[in-house]
Design a protein around this motif. Sequence first.
Motif, PDB file in Angstrom:
ATOM      1  N   GLN A   1       0.827  -1.200   0.000  1.00  0.00           N
ATOM      2  CA  GLN A   1       0.000   0.000   0.000  1.00  0.00           C
ATOM      3  C   GLN A   1       0.871   1.265   0.000  1.00  0.00           C
ATOM      4  OE1 GLN A   1      -2.739   0.269   3.266  1.00  0.00           O
ATOM      5  NE2 GLN A   1      -3.631   2.204   2.594  1.00  0.00           N
ATOM      6  N   LYS A   2       1.951   1.230   0.773  1.00  0.00           N
ATOM      7  CA  LYS A   2       2.847   2.394   0.823  1.00  0.00           C
ATOM      8  C   LYS A   2       3.533   2.634  -0.520  1.00  0.00           C
ATOM      9  CE  LYS A   2       3.912   1.746   5.749  1.00  0.00           C
ATOM     10  NZ  LYS A   2       4.961   1.339   6.712  1.00  0.00           N
ATOM     11  N   MET A   3       3.974   1.539  -1.147  1.00  0.00           N
ATOM     12  CA  MET A   3       4.631   1.673  -2.450  1.00  0.00           C
ATOM     13  C   MET A   3       3.639   2.206  -3.485  1.00  0.00           C
ATOM     14  SD  MET A   3       7.815   0.835  -2.004  1.00  0.00           S
ATOM     15  CE  MET A   3       8.572   0.299  -3.548  1.00  0.00           C
ATOM     16  N   LYS A   4       2.409   1.758  -3.408  1.00  0.00           N
ATOM     17  CA  LYS A   4       1.367   2.241  -4.324  1.00  0.00           C
ATOM     18  C   LYS A   4       1.161   3.736  -4.119  1.00  0.00           C
ATOM     19  CE  LYS A   4      -3.437   1.275  -5.686  1.00  0.00           C
ATOM     20  NZ  LYS A   4      -4.098   2.539  -5.325  1.00  0.00           N
ATOM     21  N   PHE A   5       1.141   4.174  -2.869  1.00  0.00           N
ATOM     22  CA  PHE A   5       0.960   5.588  -2.549  1.00  0.00           C
ATOM     23  C   PHE A   5       2.139   6.411  -3.082  1.00  0.00           C
ATOM     24  CE2 PHE A   5       1.257   9.303   0.210  1.00  0.00           C
ATOM     25  CZ  PHE A   5      -0.049   9.771   0.203  1.00  0.00           C
ATOM     26  N   LEU A   6       3.354   5.910  -2.877  1.00  0.00           N
ATOM     27  CA  LEU A   6       4.541   6.608  -3.384  1.00  0.00           C
ATOM     28  C   LEU A   6       4.521   6.694  -4.904  1.00  0.00           C
ATOM     29  CD1 LEU A   6       7.290   5.099  -1.051  1.00  0.00           C
ATOM     30  CD2 LEU A   6       6.562   7.491  -1.106  1.00  0.00           C
ATOM     31  N   ARG A   7       4.110   5.603  -5.551  1.00  0.00           N
ATOM     32  CA  ARG A   7       4.058   5.576  -7.021  1.00  0.00           C
ATOM     33  C   ARG A   7       3.032   6.576  -7.543  1.00  0.00           C
ATOM     34  NH1 ARG A   7       3.308   0.715  -7.266  1.00  0.00           N
ATOM     35  NH2 ARG A   7       5.488   0.050  -7.440  1.00  0.00           N
ATOM     36  N   GLU A   8       1.880   6.610  -6.914  1.00  0.00           N
ATOM     37  CA  GLU A   8       0.819   7.526  -7.351  1.00  0.00           C
ATOM     38  C   GLU A   8       1.229   8.982  -7.172  1.00  0.00           C
ATOM     39  OE1 GLU A   8      -2.426   6.247  -4.961  1.00  0.00           O
ATOM     40  OE2 GLU A   8      -3.064   4.674  -6.370  1.00  0.00           O
ATOM     41  N   ASN A   9       2.112   9.240  -6.221  1.00  0.00           N
ATOM     42  CA  ASN A   9       2.588  10.603  -5.976  1.00  0.00           C
ATOM     43  C   ASN A   9       3.948  10.868  -6.628  1.00  0.00           C
ATOM     44  OD1 ASN A   9       0.749  12.162  -3.849  1.00  0.00           O
ATOM     45  ND2 ASN A   9       0.716   9.985  -3.333  1.00  0.00           N
ATOM     46  N   ASP A  10       4.328   9.996  -7.554  1.00  0.00           N
ATOM     47  CA  ASP A  10       5.575  10.150  -8.316  1.00  0.00           C
ATOM     48  C   ASP A  10       6.798  10.257  -7.401  1.00  0.00           C
ATOM     49  OD1 ASP A  10       7.061  10.310 -10.668  1.00  0.00           O
ATOM     50  OD2 ASP A  10       7.009  12.508 -10.684  1.00  0.00           O
ATOM     51  N   PHE A  11       6.849   9.353  -6.396  1.00  0.00           N
ATOM     52  CA  PHE A  11       7.956   9.392  -5.446  1.00  0.00           C
ATOM     53  C   PHE A  11       8.811   8.126  -5.481  1.00  0.00           C
ATOM     54  CE2 PHE A  11       7.529  13.324  -3.187  1.00  0.00           C
ATOM     55  CZ  PHE A  11       8.712  13.432  -2.466  1.00  0.00           C
ATOM     56  N   LEU A  12       8.706   7.355  -6.552  1.00  0.00           N
ATOM     57  CA  LEU A  12       9.567   6.181  -6.684  1.00  0.00           C
ATOM     58  C   LEU A  12      10.602   6.365  -7.794  1.00  0.00           C
ATOM     59  CD1 LEU A  12       7.147   3.156  -6.134  1.00  0.00           C
ATOM     60  CD2 LEU A  12       8.871   4.069  -4.585  1.00  0.00           C
ATOM     61  N   GLN A  13      10.648   7.561  -8.382  1.00  0.00           N
ATOM     62  CA  GLN A  13      11.636   7.875  -9.411  1.00  0.00           C
ATOM     63  C   GLN A  13      12.732   8.757  -8.824  1.00  0.00           C
ATOM     64  OE1 GLN A  13      11.425   6.528 -12.516  1.00  0.00           O
ATOM     65  NE2 GLN A  13       9.575   5.473 -11.799  1.00  0.00           N
ATOM     66  N   ASN A  14      13.948   8.585  -9.348  1.00  0.00           N
ATOM     67  CA  ASN A  14      15.086   9.433  -8.952  1.00  0.00           C
ATOM     68  C   ASN A  14      15.346   9.425  -7.446  1.00  0.00           C
ATOM     69  OD1 ASN A  14      15.611  10.306 -11.630  1.00  0.00           O
ATOM     70  ND2 ASN A  14      13.951  11.797 -11.469  1.00  0.00           N
ATOM     71  N   LEU A  15      15.291   8.241  -6.861  1.00  0.00           N
ATOM     72  CA  LEU A  15      15.726   8.077  -5.470  1.00  0.00           C
ATOM     73  C   LEU A  15      17.224   7.800  -5.520  1.00  0.00           C
ATOM     74  CD1 LEU A  15      12.818   5.825  -4.122  1.00  0.00           C
ATOM     75  CD2 LEU A  15      12.990   8.333  -4.136  1.00  0.00           C
ATOM     76  N   THR A  16      18.025   8.714  -4.998  1.00  0.00           N
ATOM     77  CA  THR A  16      19.467   8.647  -5.222  1.00  0.00           C
ATOM     78  C   THR A  16      20.274   8.841  -3.948  1.00  0.00           C
ATOM     79  OG1 THR A  16      19.599  11.020  -5.717  1.00  0.00           O
ATOM     80  CG2 THR A  16      19.194   9.530  -7.571  1.00  0.00           C
ATOM     81  N   VAL A  17      21.547   8.470  -4.086  1.00  0.00           N
ATOM     82  CA  VAL A  17      22.550   8.679  -3.040  1.00  0.00           C
ATOM     83  C   VAL A  17      23.738   9.378  -3.698  1.00  0.00           C
ATOM     84  CG1 VAL A  17      24.156   7.537  -1.470  1.00  0.00           C
ATOM     85  CG2 VAL A  17      21.848   6.636  -1.753  1.00  0.00           C
ATOM     86  N   SER A  18      24.257  10.410  -3.068  1.00  0.00           N
ATOM     87  CA  SER A  18      25.455  11.089  -3.566  1.00  0.00           C
ATOM     88  C   SER A  18      26.565  10.975  -2.524  1.00  0.00           C
ATOM     89  CB  SER A  18      25.162  12.568  -3.844  1.00  0.00           C
ATOM     90  OG  SER A  18      25.079  13.291  -2.630  1.00  0.00           O
ATOM     91  N   SER A  19      27.706  11.564  -2.812  1.00  0.00           N
ATOM     92  CA  SER A  19      28.816  11.551  -1.856  1.00  0.00           C
ATOM     93  C   SER A  19      28.462  12.286  -0.572  1.00  0.00           C
ATOM     94  CB  SER A  19      30.059  12.190  -2.487  1.00  0.00           C
ATOM     95  OG  SER A  19      30.485  11.455  -3.599  1.00  0.00           O
ATOM     96  N   GLU A  20      27.438  13.112  -0.643  1.00  0.00           N
ATOM     97  CA  GLU A  20      27.037  13.897   0.520  1.00  0.00           C
ATOM     98  C   GLU A  20      25.903  13.247   1.293  1.00  0.00           C
ATOM     99  OE1 GLU A  20      26.164  17.613  -1.282  1.00  0.00           O
ATOM    100  OE2 GLU A  20      28.219  17.917  -1.969  1.00  0.00           O
ATOM    101  N   GLY A  21      25.501  12.050   0.871  1.00  0.00           N
ATOM    102  CA  GLY A  21      24.457  11.325   1.574  1.00  0.00           C
ATOM    103  C   GLY A  21      23.233  11.087   0.711  1.00  0.00           C
TER     104      GLY A  21
END
Length: 475
Positions: A337-357
């Motif tokens: 259900q949480k993943m579905k909610f994140l997907r519907e709100n366009d929050f499963l794209q561009n989840l990243t980690v950089s050298s700064e965290g």
Amino acid sequence: MCLRSCRTRWTFDTGVTVSGGVMRGRSHRAGRAARKRRRKQESLVQSVSLCHQLQYVRLMKFLHQRGFTSTLLQPALFTDSGRGLQALKTIEPGQLLISLPESCLLTTSTVLDSYLGHYIKSWKPRLSPLLALCVFLVCERHRGEASDWFPYIDVLPTTYTCPAYFTDDVVAALPASVKKRASEQREAVREIHSSHQDFFRSLQPILSQPVEEVLTYEALRWAWCSVNTRSVFMSHPSNNFLSGQDVYALAPFLDLLNHRPDVQVKASFNDVTRRYEIRSVSGTLRYQQAFINYGSHDNQRLMLEYGFVAACNPHSVVYVDTDLLTDVLRRDRSLEQKMKFLRENDFLQNLTVSSEGPSWRLMTALRLLSLPQTLYHHWKAVLLGQAVCEEREQWSVHTAKTLCQRLLQDTHSALDQISLLLQQCEQSVREQLHVVQSLRQEERCILGKSLDVLEDMLGQPDELLSCQPDADTVS
């Protein structure tokens, strides 16, 4: 090399672009260190002029006959980046780097005015501008020295290190987040070749060999990569013969310029002078390599689109794909259900980690994933920036650490596999592996630094809450 804004190629900014928030800022310090490393590297770089080699003599003669003159740059081989263009004199900020006449550009107008024009204009359904250029390149290469464009085609790479060329073993060594797109690129080129066989056969009258021996999959793949990696953006008027947006132009000599993330240029076709012009923003010292900027792309993007990885790329990140996130949190009964909610709100794209965290998007997604189903009414507020309590923030940081560790483990395994493959592969595959190896080595560095940041944060609980000033805390 490509100055196209379509399909997200070259973009030119003279300002500073911020690509997203991170948990802690080290940009000033990191930028100064990167500049110091770059100055040290530049002092060690050596170059050898290529302008006296026959193929470049032919190229310059070909361009001069079409109205191009260049006194600022010469082709050269550099120890750090391979072939590029060297400044013969200091290029001042704002100075014109290259001005290439329209007559030197290879466009769909060139193709439609050629011996291919009749075949393309009469074919239904209409071909794409990209395919028209690809077929022209293949046919001109087939003609050899009889081709008017032979001097240009002769200096094009004979092979590329884009995913379209990757073997299955090389694709398998890619990060999960880019593996799918690499496979899609390979399949896209195969589809273009297989779906246009009837058109290819119609060209038999102008070929000196059977069409099956000329317009092969390998030949089309070479042409596709040539256009895809080397074309510049140039908008053309629509016509009745081609289908789709026509914005491609191949630019001889200009496409020898290499990319560097920190360089800024202005580039466009000048409708008054009828020339494609590149103007330097930062300038170049005498005898140094002249660079341009393909856009604010991370190294995954550069590898996919251009077939190389840029050293000291400030835009580079490691992507966290959905499958990894799901696997790490598989024990959560409300995960679906949480993943579905994140997907519907366009929050499963561009989840990243950089050298700064971890990025702000990743941490925001993790904060939502930390909430129980009973607090569903708070989920939207968390995505908008509402803070969570210290306990849930700490869970989010711990989960980010687990994700980094899993990614780092995968990176180490891939590097081990690449080392084994390098011992037993042929040269063309070796070049592909070196590109993927560079990408993975950069990932290893980014993830290591990100884990240090997360360790620091876990050791300082007061810094865990990243609360907006007037936001309530979800407990």
